[in-house]
Design a protein around this motif. Structure first.
Motif, PDB file in Angstrom:
ATOM      1  N   MET A 295       0.757  -1.132   0.002  1.00 36.69           N
ATOM      2  CA  MET A 295      -0.077  -0.129  -0.081  1.00 36.69           C
ATOM      3  C   MET A 295       0.945   1.297  -0.096  1.00 36.69           C
ATOM      4  O   MET A 295       1.575   1.294   1.002  1.00 36.69           O
ATOM      5  CB  MET A 295      -0.877   0.062   1.198  1.00 36.69           C
ATOM      6  N   LYS A 296       0.676   2.066  -1.123  1.00 39.87           N
ATOM      7  CA  LYS A 296       1.329   3.340  -1.158  1.00 39.87           C
ATOM      8  C   LYS A 296       1.041   4.216   0.102  1.00 39.87           C
ATOM      9  O   LYS A 296      -0.041   4.250   0.533  1.00 39.87           O
ATOM     10  CB  LYS A 296       1.279   3.761  -2.472  1.00 39.87           C
ATOM     11  N   PHE A 297       2.018   5.349   0.416  1.00 38.96           N
ATOM     12  CA  PHE A 297       1.671   5.986   1.365  1.00 38.96           C
ATOM     13  C   PHE A 297       2.602   7.402   1.189  1.00 38.96           C
ATOM     14  O   PHE A 297       3.760   7.424   0.389  1.00 38.96           O
ATOM     15  CB  PHE A 297       1.927   5.745   3.059  1.00 38.96           C
ATOM     16  N   ILE A 298       2.251   8.538   1.880  1.00 40.08           N
ATOM     17  CA  ILE A 298       3.022   9.704   2.067  1.00 40.08           C
ATOM     18  C   ILE A 298       3.588   9.993   3.341  1.00 40.08           C
ATOM     19  O   ILE A 298       2.536   9.589   4.309  1.00 40.08           O
ATOM     20  CB  ILE A 298       2.274  10.819   1.324  1.00 40.08           C
ATOM     21  N   ILE A 299       4.370  11.033   3.361  1.00 40.09           N
ATOM     22  CA  ILE A 299       4.594  11.206   4.739  1.00 40.09           C
ATOM     23  C   ILE A 299       4.556  12.807   4.957  1.00 40.09           C
ATOM     24  O   ILE A 299       4.740  13.750   4.032  1.00 40.09           O
ATOM     25  CB  ILE A 299       6.259  11.232   5.200  1.00 40.09           C
ATOM     26  N   GLU A 300       3.581  13.270   5.795  1.00 39.32           N
ATOM     27  CA  GLU A 300       3.058  14.335   5.852  1.00 39.32           C
ATOM     28  C   GLU A 300       2.680  14.803   7.484  1.00 39.32           C
ATOM     29  O   GLU A 300       2.179  13.849   8.191  1.00 39.32           O
ATOM     30  CB  GLU A 300       1.793  14.709   5.069  1.00 39.32           C
ATOM     31  N   ASP A 301       3.091  15.873   7.950  1.00 40.47           N
ATOM     32  CA  ASP A 301       2.537  16.232   9.421  1.00 40.47           C
ATOM     33  C   ASP A 301       3.143  15.396  10.534  1.00 40.47           C
ATOM     34  O   ASP A 301       2.404  15.208  11.268  1.00 40.47           O
ATOM     35  CB  ASP A 301       1.118  16.424   9.567  1.00 40.47           C
TER      36      ASP A 301
ATOM     37  N   ALA B 296       2.684   8.909   8.706  1.00 39.92           N
ATOM     38  CA  ALA B 296       2.410   8.153   7.119  1.00 39.92           C
ATOM     39  C   ALA B 296       0.909   8.398   7.052  1.00 39.92           C
ATOM     40  O   ALA B 296       0.201   7.943   7.844  1.00 39.92           O
ATOM     41  CB  ALA B 296       3.082   6.547   7.367  1.00 39.92           C
ATOM     42  N   LYS B 297       0.622   8.839   5.908  1.00 37.02           N
ATOM     43  CA  LYS B 297      -0.684   8.747   5.408  1.00 37.02           C
ATOM     44  C   LYS B 297      -1.137   8.196   4.078  1.00 37.02           C
ATOM     45  O   LYS B 297       0.012   7.899   3.197  1.00 37.02           O
ATOM     46  CB  LYS B 297      -1.171  10.300   5.298  1.00 37.02           C
ATOM     47  N   LEU B 298      -2.292   7.673   3.843  1.00 40.01           N
ATOM     48  CA  LEU B 298      -2.676   7.079   2.461  1.00 40.01           C
ATOM     49  C   LEU B 298      -2.678   8.185   1.675  1.00 40.01           C
ATOM     50  O   LEU B 298      -2.967   9.425   2.101  1.00 40.01           O
ATOM     51  CB  LEU B 298      -4.147   6.412   2.698  1.00 40.01           C
ATOM     52  N   PRO B 299      -2.294   8.111   0.187  1.00 38.34           N
ATOM     53  CA  PRO B 299      -2.280   9.164  -0.676  1.00 38.34           C
ATOM     54  C   PRO B 299      -3.451  10.024  -0.534  1.00 38.34           C
ATOM     55  O   PRO B 299      -3.340  11.242  -0.869  1.00 38.34           O
ATOM     56  CB  PRO B 299      -1.993   8.676  -2.128  1.00 38.34           C
TER      57      PRO B 299
END
Length: 376
Positions: A293-299, A302-305
């Motif tokens: 499962m792809k994710f992003i780093i923010e705040d 790790a979050k789902l896109p």
């Protein structure tokens, strides 16, 4: 005999000053009043506790345990060890069973050579409720199948120490009974279970909720009648343990305090639930996936896109320590939930405290709660 001196000793929910820890052959032989000694190690006024125990961690530094390589295991363990973790249960998300076999075979071949202690692994899935899958890959999620889990446990039961699943999918608690019979700790996770599912599982030995408030059900209505979910059941059942992802994102400070207030420090274990980007910043991480499962780093998480849910944390143990104390929970209670309580969850009889007869596994940190690495 080695004497650790001039440290603030945290154990049993208290801070002790003016005491030394005596160590011989990897075991604490006593905790005694401070006395001069030529064979002492000066802790320079820093705090010392039992080694932090991580019950739930997927990865770090661009690697996950499910990668199934020696490099992945070493890099993850090195990173978390440098941030205070001394005992870890590598965690695998729902995945293809062939990949799981491969990774467990790799682990079996060199687990004793890792830079921290790894008593065994935690399987998080694939027996989950699809609607509660969160960041788990729905491709692999389904009900318990004995033709899958029985051969895996027969082959690797000595390595599998915990298995998280959705109890409402376990008809007649057959899977739970199999886990208990093989001394594998069962846990409730990614589940839409109601109290009618949870109580029978609890009575048969399921005494742990995986990451409370993350993919765990709450009160629902049927024809106007309310039914307790996992969250309420965990509060109602006094002897139910719960994990808390104390990364400062998954649980706001007020909610973390509520969990500790309701369950008590004896029943709350702090975890990172760190995934591939554990120990990294958004700038350092170049992209990737967790369990496919792809994710992003923010705040700082790790979050789902599509930002509809968190995909896991990027925290390390020292950050749990810092953020829990910042949330308004005492240092002593925070340390207990990172040492003694997780030891009790997994039945580690000689870990989690600084007492005579316990393992000489230590985490040292300064007044600012930064890890101080040292060797005996």
């Amino acid at each position: 005999m080695i004497r650790l001196t001039n440290g603030k000793v945290i154990t049993d929910g208290k801070v002790f000053k003016g005491v030394d820890i005596l160590v011989e052959n990897g075991i604490i032989t006593d905790v005694v009043p401070t006395a001069p000694s030529q064979d002492s190690i000066n802790l320079k006024g820093n705090y010392i506790s039992a080694g932090f125990i991580e019950l739930h961690c997927h990865g770090a530094m661009g690697y996950e345990f499910i990668d199934g390589t020696k490099e992945a295991y070493h890099k993850i363990c090195e990173k978390h060890a440098s941030h205070g973790t001394r005992v870890m249960y590598p965690t695998f998300s729902a995945t293809d069973f062939n990949a799981l076999y491969k990774s467990l075979e790799i682990f079996e071949s060199f687990k004793d050579a890792l830079p921290l202690e790894v008593p065994g692994v935690h399987l998080e899935g694939p027996y989950f409720a699809l609607e509660m899958s969160g960041a788990q890959n729905p491709k692999y999620i389904h009900e318990p199948r004995k033709e899958e889990y029985a051969p895996l446990i027969e082959r690797f039961g000595h390595l599998i120490k915990r298995w998280s699943y959705a109890p409402e999918l376990d008809e007649n608690n057959e899977f739970l009974d199999y886990l208990v019979a093989h001394n594998i700790t069962p846990a409730i996770a990614h589940s839409a279970a109601e109290y009618s599912h949870i109580l029978p599982a609890f009575e048969k030995g399921n005494r742990l909720v995986t990451h409370l408030y993350s993919c765990t059900s709450t009160i629902t209505r049927h024809g106007g009648f309310r039914h307790l979910g996992i969250i309420e059941s965990a509060y109602l059942l006094d002897d139910m343990y719960v994990e808390a992802i104390a990364d400062g994102c998954h649980l706001p400070p007020e909610l973390l305090r509520l969990i500790v207030k309701q369950k008590g420090t004896d029943r709350v274990a702090l975890i990172t639930d760190a995934i591939r980007a554990g120990g990294m910043t958004a700038e350092e991480f170049n992209g990737g996936n967790s369990g496919g499962m792809k994710f992003i780093i923010e705040d700082g998480v790790a979050k789902l896109p599509d930002r509809t849910a968190f995909a896991g944390s990027i925290a390390t143990s020292d950050q749990l320590l810092q953020r829990t104390v910042k949330a308004g929970i005492s240092l002593e209670d925070t340390v207990k939930m990172m040492t003694e309580t997780p030891a009790n969850v997994m039945g580690l009889k000689t870990k989690g405290k600084l007492k005579k007869g316990y393992d000489a596994s230590f985490t040292v940190f300064d007044e600012n709660l930064n890890i101080v690495n040292f060797e005996i």
